[in-house]
Design a protein around this motif. Structure first.
Motif, PDB file in Angstrom:
ATOM      1  N   GLY A  70       0.822  -1.208   0.000  1.00 33.13           N
ATOM      2  CA  GLY A  70       0.000   0.000   0.000  1.00 33.13           C
ATOM      3  C   GLY A  70       0.855   1.257   0.000  1.00 33.13           C
ATOM      4  O   GLY A  70       2.059   1.230   0.223  1.00 33.13           O
ATOM      5  N   SER A  71       0.214   2.362  -0.213  1.00 33.08           N
ATOM      6  CA  SER A  71       0.911   3.646  -0.265  1.00 33.08           C
ATOM      7  C   SER A  71       1.295   4.135   1.130  1.00 33.08           C
ATOM      8  O   SER A  71       0.742   3.684   2.136  1.00 33.08           O
ATOM      9  CB  SER A  71       0.019   4.698  -0.922  1.00 33.08           C
ATOM     10  OG  SER A  71      -1.092   4.980  -0.084  1.00 33.08           O
ATOM     11  N   ARG A  74      -1.655   5.664   2.898  1.00 32.48           N
ATOM     12  CA  ARG A  74      -2.536   4.678   3.530  1.00 32.48           C
ATOM     13  C   ARG A  74      -1.993   4.242   4.886  1.00 32.48           C
ATOM     14  O   ARG A  74      -2.743   4.070   5.845  1.00 32.48           O
ATOM     15  CB  ARG A  74      -2.664   3.485   2.594  1.00 32.48           C
ATOM     16  CG  ARG A  74      -3.823   2.616   2.873  1.00 32.48           C
ATOM     17  CD  ARG A  74      -4.081   1.704   1.707  1.00 32.48           C
ATOM     18  NE  ARG A  74      -4.965   0.643   2.149  1.00 32.48           N
ATOM     19  CZ  ARG A  74      -5.225  -0.419   1.453  1.00 32.48           C
ATOM     20  NH1 ARG A  74      -4.673  -0.590   0.276  1.00 32.48           N
ATOM     21  NH2 ARG A  74      -6.029  -1.332   1.923  1.00 32.48           N
ATOM     22  N   LYS A  75      -0.682   4.068   4.981  1.00 36.11           N
ATOM     23  CA  LYS A  75      -0.062   3.704   6.260  1.00 36.11           C
ATOM     24  C   LYS A  75      -0.234   4.832   7.282  1.00 36.11           C
ATOM     25  O   LYS A  75      -0.563   4.596   8.439  1.00 36.11           O
ATOM     26  CB  LYS A  75       1.418   3.387   6.072  1.00 36.11           C
ATOM     27  CG  LYS A  75       1.693   2.133   5.266  1.00 36.11           C
ATOM     28  CD  LYS A  75       3.185   1.967   5.050  1.00 36.11           C
ATOM     29  CE  LYS A  75       3.518   0.881   4.075  1.00 36.11           C
ATOM     30  NZ  LYS A  75       3.428   1.266   2.686  1.00 36.11           N
TER      31      LYS A  75
END
Length: 94
Positions: A70-71, A74-75
């Motif tokens: 994920g990007s 997103r984290k």
């Protein structure tokens, strides 16, 4: 032994590291004390800012792969949803 995924940060909105372990307290201690050479030692990524416990190591590994693919945004959103101040969660584990 409790499988878990975790996110470490160098500081608020700093460098992030995603990992998986069967012993969260022990693994974070290793990162914090630079026991193993590598990314977290090189970039000073020692604050535990997010973690999830899982029923099995296979579940934890699957989730780790999902997070790593994920990007960054997103984290960060995941961290801020449960830890908006980016507090170091490690002392609460002890």
């Amino acid at each position: 032994m409790q499988p878990a995924i975790y996110i470490l940060a160098s500081q608020r909105h700093g460098t992030l590291y995603v990992g998986v372990t069967s012993s969260l307290v022990q693994r974070v201690w290793q990162h914090r004390n630079n026991v193993v050479e590598g990314f977290t030692q090189q970039y000073g990524v020692h604050m535990l800012v997010y973690f999830e416990l899982h029923a099995s190591m296979l579940d934890a590994i699957s989730r780790e792969k999902q997070l790593k693919s994920g990007s960054r945004a997103r984290k960060v959103a995941l961290i801020e949803a449960l830890n908006p101040a980016w507090d170091d969660l490690y002392p609460g584990l002890l």
